[in-house]
Design a protein around this motif. Structure first.
Motif, mmCIF file in Angstrom:
data_model
loop_
_atom_site.group_PDB
_atom_site.id
_atom_site.type_symbol
_atom_site.label_atom_id
_atom_site.label_comp_id
_atom_site.label_asym_id
_atom_site.label_seq_id
_atom_site.Cartn_x
_atom_site.Cartn_y
_atom_site.Cartn_z
ATOM 1 N N GLY A 103 35.945 50.510 41.401
ATOM 2 C CA GLY A 103 35.584 49.143 41.068
ATOM 3 C C GLY A 103 36.541 48.552 40.065
ATOM 4 O O GLY A 103 37.468 49.226 39.603
ATOM 5 N N GLY A 104 36.343 47.291 39.749
ATOM 6 C CA GLY A 104 37.244 46.601 38.842
ATOM 7 C C GLY A 104 36.517 45.746 37.819
ATOM 8 O O GLY A 104 37.099 44.831 37.243
ATOM 9 N N SER A 127 38.238 50.043 36.361
ATOM 10 C CA SER A 127 37.003 50.735 36.075
ATOM 11 C C SER A 127 36.886 51.274 34.643
ATOM 12 O O SER A 127 35.791 51.613 34.223
ATOM 13 C CB SER A 127 36.840 51.908 37.043
ATOM 14 O OG SER A 127 37.867 52.869 36.860
ATOM 15 N N THR A 148 43.703 54.580 38.962
ATOM 16 C CA THR A 148 43.966 54.983 40.346
ATOM 17 C C THR A 148 44.619 53.847 41.116
ATOM 18 O O THR A 148 45.457 54.054 41.986
ATOM 19 C CB THR A 148 42.639 55.398 41.025
ATOM 20 O OG1 THR A 148 41.999 56.375 40.220
ATOM 21 C CG2 THR A 148 42.849 55.927 42.430
ATOM 22 N N GLY A 149 44.202 52.614 40.748
ATOM 23 C CA GLY A 149 44.775 51.426 41.385
ATOM 24 C C GLY A 149 44.839 50.265 40.412
ATOM 25 O O GLY A 149 44.963 49.107 40.813
ATOM 26 N N GLY A 150 44.708 50.570 39.117
ATOM 27 C CA GLY A 150 44.760 49.522 38.096
ATOM 28 C C GLY A 150 43.705 49.653 37.016
ATOM 29 O O GLY A 150 43.612 48.813 36.116
ATOM 30 N N SER A 151 42.932 50.726 37.055
ATOM 31 C CA SER A 151 41.756 50.832 36.190
ATOM 32 C C SER A 151 42.016 50.980 34.698
ATOM 33 O O SER A 151 41.075 50.927 33.904
ATOM 34 C CB SER A 151 40.871 51.985 36.649
ATOM 35 O OG SER A 151 40.100 51.568 37.745
ATOM 36 N N TYR A 282 46.367 50.961 50.148
ATOM 37 C CA TYR A 282 45.677 51.601 49.020
ATOM 38 C C TYR A 282 44.224 51.931 49.356
ATOM 39 O O TYR A 282 43.739 53.027 49.069
ATOM 40 C CB TYR A 282 45.738 50.707 47.773
ATOM 41 C CG TYR A 282 44.795 51.170 46.682
ATOM 42 C CD1 TYR A 282 45.161 52.182 45.799
ATOM 43 C CD2 TYR A 282 43.519 50.618 46.557
ATOM 44 C CE1 TYR A 282 44.279 52.624 44.814
ATOM 45 C CE2 TYR A 282 42.635 51.053 45.586
ATOM 46 C CZ TYR A 282 43.018 52.053 44.716
ATOM 47 O OH TYR A 282 42.141 52.492 43.757
ATOM 48 N N TYR A 283 43.510 50.976 49.953
ATOM 49 C CA TYR A 283 42.080 51.227 50.192
ATOM 50 C C TYR A 283 41.866 52.287 51.269
ATOM 51 O O TYR A 283 40.849 52.988 51.261
ATOM 52 C CB TYR A 283 41.306 49.923 50.434
ATOM 53 C CG TYR A 283 40.917 49.355 49.085
ATOM 54 C CD1 TYR A 283 39.793 49.831 48.422
ATOM 55 C CD2 TYR A 283 41.739 48.444 48.415
ATOM 56 C CE1 TYR A 283 39.460 49.393 47.155
ATOM 57 C CE2 TYR A 283 41.426 47.996 47.144
ATOM 58 C CZ TYR A 283 40.281 48.474 46.519
ATOM 59 O OH TYR A 283 39.959 48.067 45.257
ATOM 60 N N ARG A 331 33.062 53.555 50.191
ATOM 61 C CA ARG A 331 34.373 54.232 50.192
ATOM 62 C C ARG A 331 34.319 55.518 51.010
ATOM 63 O O ARG A 331 35.260 55.867 51.707
ATOM 64 C CB ARG A 331 34.805 54.566 48.759
ATOM 65 C CG ARG A 331 34.748 53.405 47.790
ATOM 66 C CD ARG A 331 35.990 52.573 47.798
ATOM 67 N NE ARG A 331 35.846 51.475 46.853
ATOM 68 C CZ ARG A 331 36.672 51.212 45.863
ATOM 69 N NH1 ARG A 331 37.742 51.955 45.681
ATOM 70 N NH2 ARG A 331 36.458 50.188 45.070
ATOM 71 N N ASP A 398 43.080 43.665 43.146
ATOM 72 C CA ASP A 398 43.896 44.800 42.702
ATOM 73 C C ASP A 398 45.337 44.741 43.201
ATOM 74 O O ASP A 398 46.120 45.668 42.971
ATOM 75 C CB ASP A 398 43.282 46.122 43.188
ATOM 76 C CG ASP A 398 41.877 46.333 42.651
ATOM 77 O OD1 ASP A 398 41.601 45.866 41.533
ATOM 78 O OD2 ASP A 398 41.065 46.963 43.356
HETATM 79 N N1 GLN Z 1 39.766 48.640 41.444
HETATM 80 C C1 GLN Z 1 40.410 49.699 42.122
HETATM 81 C C2 GLN Z 1 39.413 50.422 43.005
HETATM 82 O O1 GLN Z 1 38.296 50.038 43.000
HETATM 83 C C3 GLN Z 1 41.052 50.639 41.164
HETATM 84 C C4 GLN Z 1 40.136 51.613 40.558
HETATM 85 C C5 GLN Z 1 40.840 52.598 39.660
HETATM 86 O O2 GLN Z 1 42.006 52.430 39.300
HETATM 87 N N2 GLN Z 1 40.128 53.660 39.351
HETATM 88 O O3 GLN Z 1 39.741 51.343 43.686
#
Ligand code: GLN
Length: 446
Positions: A103-104, A127, A148-151, A282-283, A331, A398
């Motif tokens: 999440g973000g 997150s 992981t993707g910007g958290s 990424y997703y 997910r 993200d």
């Molecule tokens: N917002 C991204 C996601 O939900 C990044 C999460 C992260 O970096 N842990 O996957």
């Protein structure tokens, strides 16, 4: 430590940055350090620090903000926790996050909503929203998050603080509750760049427990803090400045570019042509890895167990159905589908190929440039409840941070401006294992 705990008790009523505060453990650790004597050469000695609640702490609850782990007490410390303890930093508690870091906005926590200290009606990002808010609210001087993707970078942008996602492999992931194992990195969240460099030195380095941790030497990340940016070549990816970016955010990046020019750097437009495929790749990759990593939560070995199961299969199904929240289930389904025999080539394999193209994009830019300057998030902090019901909007947010994880690069967000009273961060992205140059440029900006 006493003062920090008292301050947390007061301030956190409004912020909700912590899931569990370790008052007893923190005071015990502080007492032991008092008795042994503070080491004046060790900046971290006696320093209260907060930990994201996906870093396992021996004997102290580690929940990953999930009902699945609500009462989980790990039997060992994450390597980063152990390293900080050996330097006599004092862990004061575990911070709120999106469940399993998915999440973000930190709204996916099973336990509580964290409020942005700049405006308590806004989200703290995520997150690692609890860690970023705790530092921004002055509850602690420093915290650890995971990205992981910007958290790390997105919540620090929303909170006006500094956060580094180190190069993949720079920091051991041993004891980090895994989300996307090829993307996850632990990193420091602090009020300024210099503290951040100090904290990264404290946690970086090879670890026999994590075979993906790098054998490369760990340099002194503070070595070039005051070297300035004269002669440095900085690129701004045009794809990151495209439509969808908030006007104030765009202006903040352009202003930062101007500042760097005045300080003697060259700042030019560059291209990362495959950026538009990043969110999709990424997703698929992160969810595939998550679906595999989360198999271990089966209701048997540890964590939540449903009470009324009649057989083994029902025990698995009920424990997982009741223990995981909606986003985590989404997910797992997405990842299991992408990895399934019939769809692997169309989804997972394709995403892995896109990832390679994105890595090549960065490699090309770094042939001519030392650093990339970019917005961290498309907008400043938004309202609690505003975006969370729409997963696609959340995922699209993200787009500016996740390319760095797909490429395994180091990236740091620093506060650079404001929009209607809310902080706006910009991102500095570096070559693999060149965190030192990022800190150099970040400190020059401050
Ligand atoms: N917002 C991204 C996601 O939900 C990044 C999460 C992260 O970096 N842990 O996957």
């Amino acid at each position: 430590t006493k003062q920090t705990l008292a301050n947390i008790a007061e301030v956190d009523k409004d912020i909700n940055a912590f899931i569990n505060v370790d008052e007893e453990g923190a005071l015990q650790r502080a007492k032991a350090i008092d008795e042994a004597g503070i080491d004046a050469d060790n900046l971290l000695s006696g320093m209260p620090i907060a930990l994201k609640d996906n870093l396992v702490t021996k004997g102290f609850k580690t929940t990953a903000a999930s009902k699945m782990l609500e009462n989980f007490k790990p039997i060992y410390n994450a390597t980063v926790v152990e390293k900080l303890a050996n330097l006599n930093a004092i862990s004061v508690g575990k911070t709120n996050m999106d469940e399993f870091a998915m999440g973000g906005s930190t709204e996916n926590s099973a336990f509580k909503i964290t409020h942005n200290p700049w405006d308590t009606n806004k989200v703290p990002g995520g997150s690692s929203g609890g860690s970023a808010a705790a530092v921004a609210a002055g509850e602690v001087l420093a915290a650890l998050g995971s990205d992981t993707g910007g958290s790390i970078r997105q919540p620090v942008s929303f909170n006006g603080v500094v956060g580094m996602k180190p190069t993949y492999g720079r920091v051991s992931r041993w004891g980090l509750i895994a989300f996307g194992s090829s993307l996850d990195q632990i990193g420091p969240i602090t009020r300024n760049v210099a503290d951040n460099a100090t904290l990264l030195n404290a946690i970086a380095g090879h670890d026999d427990h994590d075979m993906t941790s790098s054998n490369k030497d760990v340099p002194d990340f503070s070595a070039n803090l005051n070297a300035g940016v004269k002669g440095m070549k900085i690129g701004i990816p045009s794809e990151f400045m495209a439509a969808g970016l908030d006007d104030d955010v765009k202006q903040t990046v352009l202003d930062a570019a101007e500042t760097y020019r005045k300080l003697g750097a060259t700042v030019e437009e560059v291209s990362l042509p495959h950026t538009e495929y990043g969110v999709a790749a990424y997703y698929i990759i992160s969810s595939s890895e998550a679906s595999s990593n989360l198999q271990r939560f089966d209701g048997i070995r540890y964590g939540y167990r449903a009470e009324d199961a009649k057989n083994l299969e029902e025990l698995y199904v009920k424990s997982r159905s009741q223990g995981f929240g909606d986003e985590v289930k989404r997910r797992i389904m997405l990842g299991t589908f992408s990895l399934s025999a019939g769809f692997y080539d169309a989804y997972f394999k394709k995403a892995a190929q896109v990832r390679t193209l994105m890595i090549n994009d960065f490699t090309n830019v770094f042939k001519d440039y030392d650093l990339i300057l970019a917005p961290t998030a498309p907008t400043p902090a938004y309202g609690i409840g505003e975006d969370i019901s729409d997963p696609m909007t959340m995922y699209m947010n993200d787009v500016l941070t996740l390319p760095v994880n797909l490429a395994g690069l180091p990236g740091m967000s620093i506060p650079a401006g404001f929009s209607n009273g809310l902080p706006v961060g910009v991102q500095l992205i570096g070559k693999p294992f060149d965190e030192t140059t990022i800190y150099q440029a970040g400190n020059a900006f401050e």
